[in-house]
Design an enzyme around this catalytic site. Structure first.
Site, PDB file in Angstrom:
ATOM      1  N   ILE A 253       0.827  -1.213   0.000  1.00 38.28           N
ATOM      2  CA  ILE A 253       0.000   0.000   0.000  1.00 38.28           C
ATOM      3  C   ILE A 253       0.863   1.266   0.000  1.00 38.28           C
ATOM      4  CG2 ILE A 253      -0.260   0.337   2.511  1.00 38.28           C
ATOM      5  CD1 ILE A 253      -3.291   0.575   2.009  1.00 38.28           C
TER       6      ILE A 253
ATOM      7  N   GLU B 224       6.421  -4.386  10.965  1.00 38.42           N
ATOM      8  CA  GLU B 224       5.232  -3.653  11.423  1.00 38.42           C
ATOM      9  C   GLU B 224       3.991  -4.522  11.410  1.00 38.42           C
ATOM     10  OE1 GLU B 224       4.903  -0.124   9.062  1.00 38.42           O
ATOM     11  OE2 GLU B 224       6.802   0.679   9.812  1.00 38.42           O
TER      12      GLU B 224
ATOM     13  N   HIS C 134       5.755 -11.948   5.753  1.00 40.21           N
ATOM     14  CA  HIS C 134       5.641 -11.509   4.359  1.00 40.21           C
ATOM     15  C   HIS C 134       7.021 -11.269   3.790  1.00 40.21           C
ATOM     16  CE1 HIS C 134       5.253  -8.089   7.110  1.00 40.21           C
ATOM     17  NE2 HIS C 134       5.918  -7.369   6.227  1.00 40.21           N
TER      18      HIS C 134
HETATM   19  P1  5GP Z   1       6.890  -4.690   7.529  1.00 42.01           P
HETATM   20  O1  5GP Z   1       7.418  -3.384   8.074  1.00 42.01           O
HETATM   21  O2  5GP Z   1       5.987  -5.389   8.509  1.00 42.01           O
HETATM   22  O3  5GP Z   1       7.974  -5.592   6.982  1.00 42.01           O
HETATM   23  O4  5GP Z   1       6.058  -4.314   6.249  1.00 42.01           O
HETATM   24  C1  5GP Z   1       4.685  -4.157   6.267  1.00 42.01           C
HETATM   25  C2  5GP Z   1       4.291  -3.612   4.906  1.00 42.01           C
HETATM   26  O5  5GP Z   1       2.907  -3.804   4.753  1.00 42.01           O
HETATM   27  C3  5GP Z   1       4.590  -2.130   4.720  1.00 42.01           C
HETATM   28  O6  5GP Z   1       5.442  -1.970   3.580  1.00 42.01           O
HETATM   29  C4  5GP Z   1       3.213  -1.512   4.521  1.00 42.01           C
HETATM   30  O7  5GP Z   1       3.215  -0.474   3.567  1.00 42.01           O
HETATM   31  C5  5GP Z   1       2.381  -2.690   4.075  1.00 42.01           C
HETATM   32  N1  5GP Z   1       0.965  -2.645   4.462  1.00 42.01           N
HETATM   33  C6  5GP Z   1       0.477  -2.369   5.697  1.00 42.01           C
HETATM   34  N2  5GP Z   1      -0.872  -2.440   5.702  1.00 42.01           N
HETATM   35  C7  5GP Z   1      -1.234  -2.792   4.439  1.00 42.01           C
HETATM   36  C8  5GP Z   1      -2.493  -3.009   3.826  1.00 42.01           C
HETATM   37  O8  5GP Z   1      -3.562  -2.914   4.424  1.00 42.01           O
HETATM   38  N3  5GP Z   1      -2.480  -3.340   2.502  1.00 42.01           N
HETATM   39  C9  5GP Z   1      -1.309  -3.470   1.805  1.00 42.01           C
HETATM   40  N4  5GP Z   1      -1.422  -3.813   0.516  1.00 42.01           N
HETATM   41  N5  5GP Z   1      -0.110  -3.256   2.356  1.00 42.01           N
HETATM   42  C10 5GP Z   1      -0.060  -2.916   3.658  1.00 42.01           C
END
Ligand code: 5GP
Ligand code: ZN
Length: 112
Positions: free
Chosen positions: A30, A91, A96
């Site tokens: 997103i 986060e 993922h």
């Molecule tokens: P992390 O910091 O956990 O590795 O990455 C989480 C990612 O998920 C971030 O890049 C953030 O932009 C993405 N993200 C968070 N919420 C959503 C959502 O509701 N939809 C999508 N498509 N991406 C999300």
């Protein structure tokens, strides 16, 4: 079910899927950090790589990241990243893989 990626993977939150198989889905991040930024996510809830034990799922995730790289036209090169827990900057607490590319990415551990 409050986990956002569980809701996307199950279809409860409608999202365009760029890849889908029995183990894994992939969709656009997103808040993209590069011209191409896709998240590869297991359908099953696994909190992070720390908790991953299923060898078949581990293989499916990596093969999906490879397929997404090809389908997104990233033949010039790209990066696959997974952030793990607090110090890793995770986060969303559902495992993922970030598939990131579309331009030169620079040093891997750049701080800014
Ligand atoms: P992390 O910091 O956990 O590795 O990455 C989480 C990612 O998920 C971030 O890049 C953030 O932009 C993405 N993200 C968070 N919420 C959503 C959502 O509701 N939809 C999508 N498509 N991406 C999300
Ligand atoms: Zn989840």
């Amino acid at each position: 079910m409050t986990c956002i990626f569980c809701q996307i993977a199950s279809g409860k939150i409608a999202t365009d899927l760029l890849y889908s198989d029995e183990h894994v889905v992939a969709f656009q991040d997103i808040r993209p950090q590069a011209p191409k930024h896709v998240l590869v996510v297991p359908r099953a809830h696994v909190a992070s790589l720390w908790e991953l034990e299923d060898r078949e799922l581990a293989g499916a995730l990596l093969l999906a990241a490879a397929e997404v790289g090809r389908s997104q036209g990233l033949g010039a090169g790209y990066r696959v990243i997974t952030n793990i827990r607090k110090h890793g900057g995770q986060e969303v607490p559902h495992l993922h893989l970030h598939v990131v590319g579309g331009h030169p990415l620079g040093p891997m551990l750049q701080q800014d």
